[in-house]
Design a protein around this motif. Sequence first.
Motif, PDB file in Angstrom:
ATOM      1  N   THR A 110      36.822 -11.474  92.602  1.00 51.09           N
ATOM      2  CA  THR A 110      36.567 -12.898  92.755  1.00 51.09           C
ATOM      3  C   THR A 110      37.763 -13.520  93.468  1.00 51.09           C
ATOM      4  O   THR A 110      38.867 -12.969  93.455  1.00 51.09           O
ATOM      5  CB  THR A 110      36.344 -13.601  91.403  1.00 51.09           C
ATOM      6  N   ARG A 115      38.888 -22.530 100.204  1.00 51.52           N
ATOM      7  CA  ARG A 115      38.272 -21.670 101.212  1.00 51.52           C
ATOM      8  C   ARG A 115      38.050 -22.393 102.532  1.00 51.52           C
ATOM      9  O   ARG A 115      37.993 -21.752 103.583  1.00 51.52           O
ATOM     10  CB  ARG A 115      36.943 -21.117 100.693  1.00 51.52           C
ATOM     11  N   ARG A 123      35.992 -16.035 105.115  1.00 53.96           N
ATOM     12  CA  ARG A 123      35.131 -16.509 104.022  1.00 53.96           C
ATOM     13  C   ARG A 123      33.922 -15.604 103.846  1.00 53.96           C
ATOM     14  O   ARG A 123      33.539 -15.282 102.711  1.00 53.96           O
ATOM     15  CB  ARG A 123      34.690 -17.956 104.287  1.00 53.96           C
ATOM     16  N   ARG A 124      33.329 -15.170 104.945  1.00 53.69           N
ATOM     17  CA  ARG A 124      32.159 -14.284 104.856  1.00 53.69           C
ATOM     18  C   ARG A 124      32.529 -12.955 104.217  1.00 53.69           C
ATOM     19  O   ARG A 124      31.778 -12.408 103.403  1.00 53.69           O
ATOM     20  CB  ARG A 124      31.562 -14.058 106.254  1.00 53.69           C
ATOM     21  N   MET A 126      34.972 -12.417 102.063  1.00 57.42           N
ATOM     22  CA  MET A 126      35.200 -12.662 100.646  1.00 57.42           C
ATOM     23  C   MET A 126      33.877 -12.782  99.893  1.00 57.42           C
ATOM     24  O   MET A 126      33.703 -12.203  98.811  1.00 57.42           O
ATOM     25  CB  MET A 126      36.046 -13.926 100.475  1.00 57.42           C
ATOM     26  N   GLU A 127      32.951 -13.524 100.453  1.00 59.55           N
ATOM     27  CA  GLU A 127      31.651 -13.720  99.808  1.00 59.55           C
ATOM     28  C   GLU A 127      30.896 -12.404  99.679  1.00 59.55           C
ATOM     29  O   GLU A 127      30.256 -12.133  98.648  1.00 59.55           O
ATOM     30  CB  GLU A 127      30.830 -14.737 100.603  1.00 59.55           C
ATOM     31  N   GLU A 130      32.472 -10.386  96.852  1.00 59.44           N
ATOM     32  CA  GLU A 130      32.085 -10.939  95.551  1.00 59.44           C
ATOM     33  C   GLU A 130      30.656 -10.542  95.195  1.00 59.44           C
ATOM     34  O   GLU A 130      30.371 -10.162  94.057  1.00 59.44           O
ATOM     35  CB  GLU A 130      32.230 -12.459  95.562  1.00 59.44           C
ATOM     36  N   ALA A 131      29.751 -10.632  96.187  1.00 59.80           N
ATOM     37  CA  ALA A 131      28.354 -10.299  95.928  1.00 59.80           C
ATOM     38  C   ALA A 131      28.191  -8.814  95.609  1.00 59.80           C
ATOM     39  O   ALA A 131      27.446  -8.435  94.701  1.00 59.80           O
ATOM     40  CB  ALA A 131      27.500 -10.677  97.141  1.00 59.80           C
TER      41      ALA A 131
END
Length: 257
Positions: A110, A115, A123-124, A126-127, A130-131
């Motif tokens: 996480t 951001r 950011r993409r 990181m997302e 996380e997913a």
Amino acid sequence: MRADSHDHDTAPEIDPARLPRHVAIVMDGNGRWARARHLPRTVGHQRGRRAVRATIRAAMRRGVPLLTLFAFSSENWKRPVDEVDALMKLFINALEKELDELDENGVRLTFIGERSRLDASVRRLMEAAEARTAGNDRLQLQIAVSYGGQWDILQAARQLAERHARSPLALDDPETLHSAFETGLATAGQPPVDLFIRTGGERRLSNFLLWQAAYAELYFIDVLWPLFDESEFDRALTWFAGRERRFGRVDSNEANQ
């Protein structure tokens, strides 16, 4: 990054009930480590990745549920552009290279921080991380990127004010106010920081998890971050296990005197 990749037969025994639920670390000293060896600061940051890996291994081996690492602060944006760019490239490179192994080892990733200040590509990434790791539960590894404790408190206060404007809350009740405020923090739903570690010899919080560390045990050591290893992490946990945490109360012996 296997938690059992090293021989730890000599590691001190620690009662699991005395372990911290949430460890936060300010990873300080990369630049000074490099300077002492007449190397660029960026080499120090690269060398610090080994310490990150060692710390993650140690946290998994000990059963610490939540580890938060201060990777890049709000104030770090003020550093020279070349160094900021190098730090961001290092962050992206580390995330891309380590993600598979983190996922295989049951680590949930996480990120907390502003951001909006990061490039869309970061950011993409990181997302996506996380997913991909959302279902893992062996260790929650939380990376603070573009994070500042004052920013966190201010944005939580703003959210609380907006919620109160839409639907008035019972803000005269301290417990209600406290709970409502914490839901707006970047760490909403997480346990507070139990053990706050800072390497590198400085004795300050540096705007890291200010609200969350209100009752944390503060562990400051002179060891520079690139030299921090699993034995140093064990030493910190052993020190924490020996602390008496009163949270403003007197201990039982004093109360009976």
